[in-house]
Enzyme design. Structure first.
Site, PDB file in Angstrom:
ATOM      1  N   HIS A  13       0.834  -1.197   0.000  1.00  0.00           N
ATOM      2  CA  HIS A  13       0.000   0.000   0.000  1.00  0.00           C
ATOM      3  C   HIS A  13       0.870   1.248   0.000  1.00  0.00           C
ATOM      4  O   HIS A  13       2.009   1.224   0.483  1.00  0.00           O
ATOM      5  CB  HIS A  13      -0.915   0.004   1.232  1.00  0.00           C
ATOM      6  CG  HIS A  13      -1.791  -1.204   1.334  1.00  0.00           C
ATOM      7  ND1 HIS A  13      -3.036  -1.259   0.769  1.00  0.00           N
ATOM      8  CD2 HIS A  13      -1.571  -2.414   1.919  1.00  0.00           C
ATOM      9  CE1 HIS A  13      -3.570  -2.438   1.008  1.00  0.00           C
ATOM     10  NE2 HIS A  13      -2.707  -3.161   1.699  1.00  0.00           N
ATOM     11  N   GLY A  27       8.744 -22.400   9.738  1.00  0.00           N
ATOM     12  CA  GLY A  27       7.443 -21.946  10.196  1.00  0.00           C
ATOM     13  C   GLY A  27       7.423 -20.494  10.649  1.00  0.00           C
ATOM     14  O   GLY A  27       8.422 -19.942  11.105  1.00  0.00           O
TER      15      GLY A  27
END
Length: 204
Positions: free
Chosen positions: A113, A140
């Protein structure tokens, strides 16, 4: 130029578009089907993934639950595995090579953005593609940010935030992720010996 074309080209675009809404609706329906399948539905799950993604190899496995914005902008090579809670936000192309393994909660983000609040509040956004090479293991809780390329034969440590591209043949980790060391021939020798010992221990 359509909003979808602008989005895939990495240009500013508005996401409130009928074509994008249709693609997103299809992805939501397919991922909902996928996430509610029973464990015995392996081939059915694979068929859903092949319909969802732009391209896949024959051998892929994703542990539910899984989320994606579109799916149709993501290409995956052979022998792909993603553990639980994988998220791929593919407003720009995501290209994943062969023999890539994701730990649980690995997130691939192509969406971003504007920094300026006034422009950002107008809901204009854009994306940058993500590319992952061959023979990559991502630990992970790793986040791969927009515009990143991860090379081949790379290990990314768990909990990493990858904000810059990572070269081939290295171990990287941290927030932000940095190269820790190269993967060398000694690693290959060590792990081949360990694998050989395992095979011998399994012999009757």
């Amino acid at each position: 130029m359509s909003q979808k074309s602008r989005m895939l080209a990495g240009k500013l675009y508005l996401p409130f578009d009928s074509e994008l809404a249709s693609d997103n609706k299809k992805a939501r329906e397919l991922t909902r089907q996928f996430n509610t399948t029973e464990d015995k539905g392996g081939e059915f799950r694979k068929s859903i993934l092949k319909e969802l993604f732009k391209k896949t190899g024959n051998n892929l496995y994703i542990e539910p639950p899984f989320r994606t914005d579109y799916g149709c902008h993501t290409s995956i090579g052979e022998n792909f595995y993603a553990n639980y809670d994988c998220i791929i936000i593919d407003v720009c192309p995501v290209n994943i090579g062969n023999n890539v393994f994701f730990g649980p909660r690995v997130c691939i983000y192509t969406a971003t953005h504007p920094i300026d609040a006034t422009v950002r509040n107008s809901l204009i956004e854009y994306g940058k593609p993500v590319t992952i090479g061959n023979d990559v293991w991502i630990g992970g809780n790793t986040v791969v940010n927009p515009g990143v390329t991860i090379g081949s034969n790379v290990v990314i440590g768990s909990g990493s935030v990858v904000v810059k591209s990572i070269p081939d043949n290295v171990i990287a980790a941290g927030n932000p992720a940095k190269v820790i060391r190269e993967i060398s021939d000694s690693d290959k020798v060590y792990w081949e010996e360990m694998a050989q010992n395992y095979r011998e221990e399994q012999e009757p």
